[in-house]
Design a protein around this motif. Sequence first.
Motif, mmCIF file in Angstrom:
data_model
loop_
_atom_site.group_PDB
_atom_site.id
_atom_site.type_symbol
_atom_site.label_atom_id
_atom_site.label_comp_id
_atom_site.label_asym_id
_atom_site.label_seq_id
_atom_site.Cartn_x
_atom_site.Cartn_y
_atom_site.Cartn_z
ATOM 1 N N ALA A 1 50.762 11.809 47.549
ATOM 2 C CA ALA A 1 51.839 11.382 46.652
ATOM 3 C C ALA A 1 52.401 12.570 45.884
ATOM 4 N N ALA A 2 51.535 13.521 45.516
ATOM 5 C CA ALA A 2 51.999 14.705 44.790
ATOM 6 C C ALA A 2 52.912 15.564 45.663
ATOM 7 N N ILE A 3 52.522 15.762 46.911
ATOM 8 C CA ILE A 3 53.364 16.535 47.822
ATOM 9 C C ILE A 3 54.689 15.807 48.053
ATOM 10 N N ARG A 4 54.630 14.487 48.216
ATOM 11 C CA ARG A 4 55.844 13.693 48.396
ATOM 12 C C ARG A 4 56.787 13.860 47.209
ATOM 13 N N PHE B 1 58.877 24.218 55.784
ATOM 14 C CA PHE B 1 59.702 23.347 56.618
ATOM 15 C C PHE B 1 61.125 23.319 56.083
ATOM 16 N N ARG B 2 62.050 23.010 56.979
ATOM 17 C CA ARG B 2 63.407 22.710 56.556
ATOM 18 C C ARG B 2 63.397 21.330 55.914
ATOM 19 N N MET B 3 64.097 21.166 54.814
ATOM 20 C CA MET B 3 64.132 19.872 54.147
ATOM 21 C C MET B 3 64.783 18.799 55.017
ATOM 22 N N ASP B 4 65.651 19.211 55.930
ATOM 23 C CA ASP B 4 66.285 18.251 56.833
ATOM 24 C C ASP B 4 65.274 17.559 57.732
ATOM 25 N N PHE B 5 64.106 18.162 57.881
ATOM 26 C CA PHE B 5 63.047 17.552 58.692
ATOM 27 C C PHE B 5 62.775 16.114 58.253
ATOM 28 N N PHE B 6 62.822 15.869 56.944
ATOM 29 C CA PHE B 6 62.463 14.557 56.419
ATOM 30 C C PHE B 6 63.576 13.521 56.558
ATOM 31 N N ARG B 7 64.707 13.945 57.089
ATOM 32 C CA ARG B 7 65.800 13.011 57.348
ATOM 33 C C ARG B 7 65.830 12.572 58.812
ATOM 34 N N LEU B 8 64.949 13.126 59.629
ATOM 35 C CA LEU B 8 64.943 12.790 61.051
ATOM 36 C C LEU B 8 64.486 11.348 61.266
ATOM 37 N N PRO B 9 65.061 10.651 62.241
ATOM 38 C CA PRO B 9 64.616 9.294 62.559
ATOM 39 C C PRO B 9 63.130 9.279 62.927
ATOM 40 N N GLY B 10 62.428 8.258 62.493
ATOM 41 C CA GLY B 10 61.019 8.137 62.827
ATOM 42 C C GLY B 10 60.081 8.830 61.870
ATOM 43 N N ILE B 11 60.611 9.499 60.843
ATOM 44 C CA ILE B 11 59.776 10.151 59.832
ATOM 45 C C ILE B 11 60.005 9.454 58.502
ATOM 46 N N ASP B 12 58.957 8.851 57.982
ATOM 47 C CA ASP B 12 59.065 8.108 56.728
ATOM 48 C C ASP B 12 57.867 8.447 55.841
ATOM 49 N N ILE B 13 58.064 9.380 54.934
ATOM 50 C CA ILE B 13 56.958 9.773 54.053
ATOM 51 C C ILE B 13 56.794 8.822 52.882
ATOM 52 N N ASN B 14 57.713 7.875 52.731
ATOM 53 C CA ASN B 14 57.676 6.956 51.595
ATOM 54 C C ASN B 14 56.879 5.690 51.916
ATOM 55 N N GLN B 15 55.708 5.879 52.490
ATOM 56 C CA GLN B 15 54.821 4.767 52.815
ATOM 57 C C GLN B 15 53.584 4.862 51.922
ATOM 58 N N ASP B 16 53.205 3.755 51.320
ATOM 59 C CA ASP B 16 52.105 3.763 50.360
ATOM 60 C C ASP B 16 50.778 4.237 50.955
ATOM 61 N N TRP B 17 50.572 4.008 52.246
ATOM 62 C CA TRP B 17 49.291 4.388 52.836
ATOM 63 C C TRP B 17 49.145 5.901 53.007
ATOM 64 N N ASP C 1 49.479 8.067 50.447
ATOM 65 C CA ASP C 1 49.368 8.638 49.107
ATOM 66 C C ASP C 1 48.241 9.650 48.934
ATOM 67 N N ARG C 2 47.172 9.511 49.657
ATOM 68 C CA ARG C 2 46.003 10.380 49.434
ATOM 69 C C ARG C 2 45.990 11.539 50.435
ATOM 70 N N TYR C 3 44.994 11.597 51.291
ATOM 71 C CA TYR C 3 44.901 12.725 52.225
ATOM 72 C C TYR C 3 45.676 12.476 53.522
ATOM 73 N N GLU C 4 46.334 11.343 53.612
ATOM 74 C CA GLU C 4 46.992 10.994 54.864
ATOM 75 C C GLU C 4 48.322 11.707 55.096
ATOM 76 N N LEU C 5 49.039 12.063 54.035
ATOM 77 C CA LEU C 5 50.401 12.563 54.203
ATOM 78 C C LEU C 5 50.465 13.864 54.997
ATOM 79 N N GLU C 6 49.579 14.791 54.719
ATOM 80 C CA GLU C 6 49.661 16.091 55.388
ATOM 81 C C GLU C 6 49.465 15.983 56.901
ATOM 82 N N PRO C 7 48.418 15.294 57.396
ATOM 83 C CA PRO C 7 48.325 15.149 58.853
ATOM 84 C C PRO C 7 49.464 14.324 59.444
#
Length: 241
Positions: free
Chosen positions: A69-72, A162-178, A180-186
């Motif tokens: 969540a902090a990285i997000r 990373f380029r910030m545009d990476f997070f706008r690509l289809p199929g990438i959704d970092i705004n998922q509650d699951w 929040d912890r160690y899952e986001l980086e992998p």
Amino acid sequence: MADRPKILAILPAFNEAGKVGKVVEKIKATGEVDEIVVVDDCSSDTTGNEAKDLGATVLRHDPNRGVGAAIRTGILYGIEKKFEIGVVLSSDDQHEPSELPRVLDPIRSGEFDFIQGSRRMKGGKVVNDRPFRMITTQLYSALMSLLVMRRITDATNGFRAFRMDFFRLPGIDINQDWLDRYELEPYILFKAVTNSKVRFKEVPITLYYHADPKQYTKMKPFRDWWRLARPLLFLGLRIRK
């Protein structure tokens, strides 16, 4: 220069007083980034004040939400402020800010979109490594390599750009509650490696573990190991997106 990309350094932090200030100072000394944002994940010490006093932008979570969540929060801040490139480093002085050009230059040159730091490839190194950590991190990288069908030498390294545009690509959704912890980086790494539109590369970096036992990990056995593993399984088996 007018065409210089705007770069944000993101430091997720939880109880890193005495360390986060050193990291902020080292990053500023390189002149490689335009702003440093420290996301204070509800620290009970002076982490936030220390970072702010040394010139970082501090965003605080209350209550504690987790490193993902902090990285997000840092990424979303960068997108909002129109940064073109983001780079994540540890706030506990594990990474060497002097190596920022290694991670940033392949993106600034226009050749790549996502750079992962690696302690394991030629030219990288670990100072004060421990056998158990060395084995488990290599096993994790082997598992990811198997699932993405591409060799990843250091899947648990937190030094990446990373380029910030990476997070706008289809199929990438970092705004998922699951996530929040160690899952986001992998999750992010898996998405970067498996997306044909993302030009991905690993580069050698140094990882330094200090004498403090807490420096090695704040993870809780089994519970947090599962949090690291499940993005690979969920994405590999297409259970989650």
